[in-house]
Motif scaffolding. Structure first.
Motif, PDB file in Angstrom:
ATOM      1  N   TYR A  30       0.835  -1.199   0.000  1.00  0.00           N
ATOM      2  CA  TYR A  30       0.000   0.000   0.000  1.00  0.00           C
ATOM      3  C   TYR A  30       0.869   1.246   0.000  1.00  0.00           C
ATOM      4  N   LEU A  31       0.402   2.280  -0.689  1.00  0.00           N
ATOM      5  CA  LEU A  31       0.992   3.610  -0.551  1.00  0.00           C
ATOM      6  C   LEU A  31       0.176   4.358   0.496  1.00  0.00           C
ATOM      7  N   LEU A  32       0.880   5.124   1.329  1.00  0.00           N
ATOM      8  CA  LEU A  32       0.209   5.878   2.401  1.00  0.00           C
ATOM      9  C   LEU A  32       0.231   7.367   2.080  1.00  0.00           C
ATOM     10  N   ASN A  33      -0.831   8.059   2.451  1.00  0.00           N
ATOM     11  CA  ASN A  33      -0.913   9.488   2.190  1.00  0.00           C
ATOM     12  C   ASN A  33      -0.040  10.272   3.169  1.00  0.00           C
ATOM     13  N   ASP A  34       0.393  11.441   2.745  1.00  0.00           N
ATOM     14  CA  ASP A  34       1.031  12.424   3.638  1.00  0.00           C
ATOM     15  C   ASP A  34       0.762  13.802   3.038  1.00  0.00           C
ATOM     16  N   ASP A  35       1.166  14.847   3.751  1.00  0.00           N
ATOM     17  CA  ASP A  35       0.829  16.210   3.299  1.00  0.00           C
ATOM     18  C   ASP A  35       1.911  16.842   2.434  1.00  0.00           C
ATOM     19  N   TYR A  36       3.037  16.181   2.240  1.00  0.00           N
ATOM     20  CA  TYR A  36       4.204  16.847   1.620  1.00  0.00           C
ATOM     21  C   TYR A  36       4.659  16.264   0.285  1.00  0.00           C
ATOM     22  N   THR A  37       4.486  14.957   0.106  1.00  0.00           N
ATOM     23  CA  THR A  37       4.910  14.352  -1.166  1.00  0.00           C
ATOM     24  C   THR A  37       4.036  14.912  -2.296  1.00  0.00           C
ATOM     25  N   THR A  38       4.661  15.268  -3.406  1.00  0.00           N
ATOM     26  CA  THR A  38       3.872  15.828  -4.511  1.00  0.00           C
ATOM     27  C   THR A  38       3.083  14.723  -5.216  1.00  0.00           C
ATOM     28  N   MET A  39       1.949  15.146  -5.767  1.00  0.00           N
ATOM     29  CA  MET A  39       1.120  14.205  -6.530  1.00  0.00           C
ATOM     30  C   MET A  39       1.908  13.655  -7.726  1.00  0.00           C
ATOM     31  N   ASP A  40       2.680  14.505  -8.361  1.00  0.00           N
ATOM     32  CA  ASP A  40       3.474  14.064  -9.521  1.00  0.00           C
ATOM     33  C   ASP A  40       4.460  12.962  -9.145  1.00  0.00           C
ATOM     34  N   PHE A  41       5.083  13.074  -7.969  1.00  0.00           N
ATOM     35  CA  PHE A  41       6.048  12.052  -7.572  1.00  0.00           C
ATOM     36  C   PHE A  41       5.347  10.715  -7.294  1.00  0.00           C
ATOM     37  N   VAL A  42       4.174  10.760  -6.681  1.00  0.00           N
ATOM     38  CA  VAL A  42       3.438   9.518  -6.401  1.00  0.00           C
ATOM     39  C   VAL A  42       3.040   8.845  -7.722  1.00  0.00           C
ATOM     40  N   ILE A  43       2.607   9.633  -8.684  1.00  0.00           N
ATOM     41  CA  ILE A  43       2.262   9.076 -10.002  1.00  0.00           C
ATOM     42  C   ILE A  43       3.513   8.471 -10.651  1.00  0.00           C
ATOM     43  N   ILE A  60      -5.051   5.846  -8.658  1.00  0.00           N
ATOM     44  CA  ILE A  60      -4.577   5.295  -7.371  1.00  0.00           C
ATOM     45  C   ILE A  60      -4.068   6.432  -6.487  1.00  0.00           C
ATOM     46  N   MET A  61      -3.279   7.340  -7.063  1.00  0.00           N
ATOM     47  CA  MET A  61      -2.748   8.470  -6.290  1.00  0.00           C
ATOM     48  C   MET A  61      -3.891   9.282  -5.668  1.00  0.00           C
ATOM     49  N   LEU A  62      -4.937   9.570  -6.462  1.00  0.00           N
ATOM     50  CA  LEU A  62      -6.070  10.359  -5.944  1.00  0.00           C
ATOM     51  C   LEU A  62      -6.827   9.588  -4.859  1.00  0.00           C
ATOM     52  N   HIS A  63      -6.926   8.273  -5.032  1.00  0.00           N
ATOM     53  CA  HIS A  63      -7.569   7.429  -4.011  1.00  0.00           C
ATOM     54  C   HIS A  63      -6.789   7.526  -2.692  1.00  0.00           C
ATOM     55  N   VAL A  64      -5.467   7.443  -2.785  1.00  0.00           N
ATOM     56  CA  VAL A  64      -4.628   7.542  -1.574  1.00  0.00           C
ATOM     57  C   VAL A  64      -4.796   8.928  -0.943  1.00  0.00           C
ATOM     58  N   HIS A  65      -4.762   9.950  -1.764  1.00  0.00           N
ATOM     59  CA  HIS A  65      -4.896  11.342  -1.287  1.00  0.00           C
ATOM     60  C   HIS A  65      -6.208  11.520  -0.520  1.00  0.00           C
ATOM     61  N   LYS A  66      -7.281  10.913  -1.000  1.00  0.00           N
ATOM     62  CA  LYS A  66      -8.612  11.097  -0.379  1.00  0.00           C
ATOM     63  C   LYS A  66      -8.865  10.146   0.783  1.00  0.00           C
ATOM     64  N   PRO A  97       8.400  12.457   2.415  1.00  0.00           N
ATOM     65  CA  PRO A  97       8.181  11.468   3.492  1.00  0.00           C
ATOM     66  C   PRO A  97       7.324  10.272   3.066  1.00  0.00           C
ATOM     67  N   LEU A  98       7.138  10.079   1.755  1.00  0.00           N
ATOM     68  CA  LEU A  98       6.252   9.005   1.258  1.00  0.00           C
ATOM     69  C   LEU A  98       6.620   7.653   1.867  1.00  0.00           C
ATOM     70  N   ARG A  99       5.606   6.936   2.361  1.00  0.00           N
ATOM     71  CA  ARG A  99       5.819   5.615   2.961  1.00  0.00           C
ATOM     72  C   ARG A  99       4.884   4.591   2.323  1.00  0.00           C
TER      73      ARG A  99
HETATM   74  N1  TYC Z   1      -1.485  14.353  -0.182  1.00  0.00           N
HETATM   75  C1  TYC Z   1      -0.406  14.698  -1.089  1.00  0.00           C
HETATM   76  C2  TYC Z   1      -0.554  16.147  -1.520  1.00  0.00           C
HETATM   77  O1  TYC Z   1      -1.597  16.751  -1.327  1.00  0.00           O
HETATM   78  C3  TYC Z   1      -0.382  13.786  -2.324  1.00  0.00           C
HETATM   79  C4  TYC Z   1      -0.093  12.358  -1.996  1.00  0.00           C
HETATM   80  C5  TYC Z   1      -0.838  11.356  -2.605  1.00  0.00           C
HETATM   81  C6  TYC Z   1       0.921  12.009  -1.131  1.00  0.00           C
HETATM   82  C7  TYC Z   1      -0.569  10.020  -2.342  1.00  0.00           C
HETATM   83  C8  TYC Z   1       1.211  10.677  -0.846  1.00  0.00           C
HETATM   84  O2  TYC Z   1       0.744   8.353  -1.228  1.00  0.00           O
HETATM   85  C9  TYC Z   1       0.454   9.679  -1.467  1.00  0.00           C
HETATM   86  N2  TYC Z   1       0.484  16.695  -2.126  1.00  0.00           N
END
Ligand code: TYC
Length: 105
Positions: A30-43, A60-66, A97-99
């Motif tokens: 699983y990818l976990l959400n955080d407030d700092y990793t950019t959406m582009d990097f997760v994609i 998937i990235m948007l699902h994790v974000h939400k 900090p993506l985990r």
């Molecule tokens: N929440 C992050 C943002 O708003 C984006 C994000 C998405 C980060 C998925 C981690 O696994 C992740 N920039």
């Protein structure tokens, strides 16, 4: 190995065959959400490490974000652990900090 062969021959081929088809345990990454990793990097990670096509990677990235976490893939233990190591290394190199987390199926 010699013992297994002897056992199979003595007990019959059913036993030998059942040993052959046993499949390995599978693990969900699983990818976990955080407030700092950019959406582009997760994609980028979903495309390059988990081989997702661009549209699915974005979904998937948007699902994790939400929702807080999302399934990146299902693998045998060593492959799952290697992918997690690669993701954490790539993220650290960029100061993100993506985990990931690992769950046995
Ligand atoms: N929440 C992050 C943002 O708003 C984006 C994000 C998405 C980060 C998925 C981690 O696994 C992740 N920039």
């Amino acid at each position: 190995m010699a013992d297994k062969f002897k056992f199979g021959v003595e007990e019959g081929y059913d036993v030998l065959e059942r040993q052959k088809v046993e499949s390995p345990s599978m693990y969900r990454v699983y990818l976990l959400n955080d407030d700092y990793t950019t959406m582009d990097f997760v994609i980028f990670v979903l495309e390059k490490v988990f081989h997702k096509p661009p549209v699915e990677a974005t979904q998937i990235m948007l699902h994790v974000h939400k929702n807080g976490k999302g399934l990146a893939g299902v693998y045998t233990r060593e492959i799952a652990e290697t992918k997690i190591t690669v993701v954490h290394e790539q993220a650290q190199e960029r100061g993100f900090p993506l985990r990931c987390s690992l769950e046995k199926e």
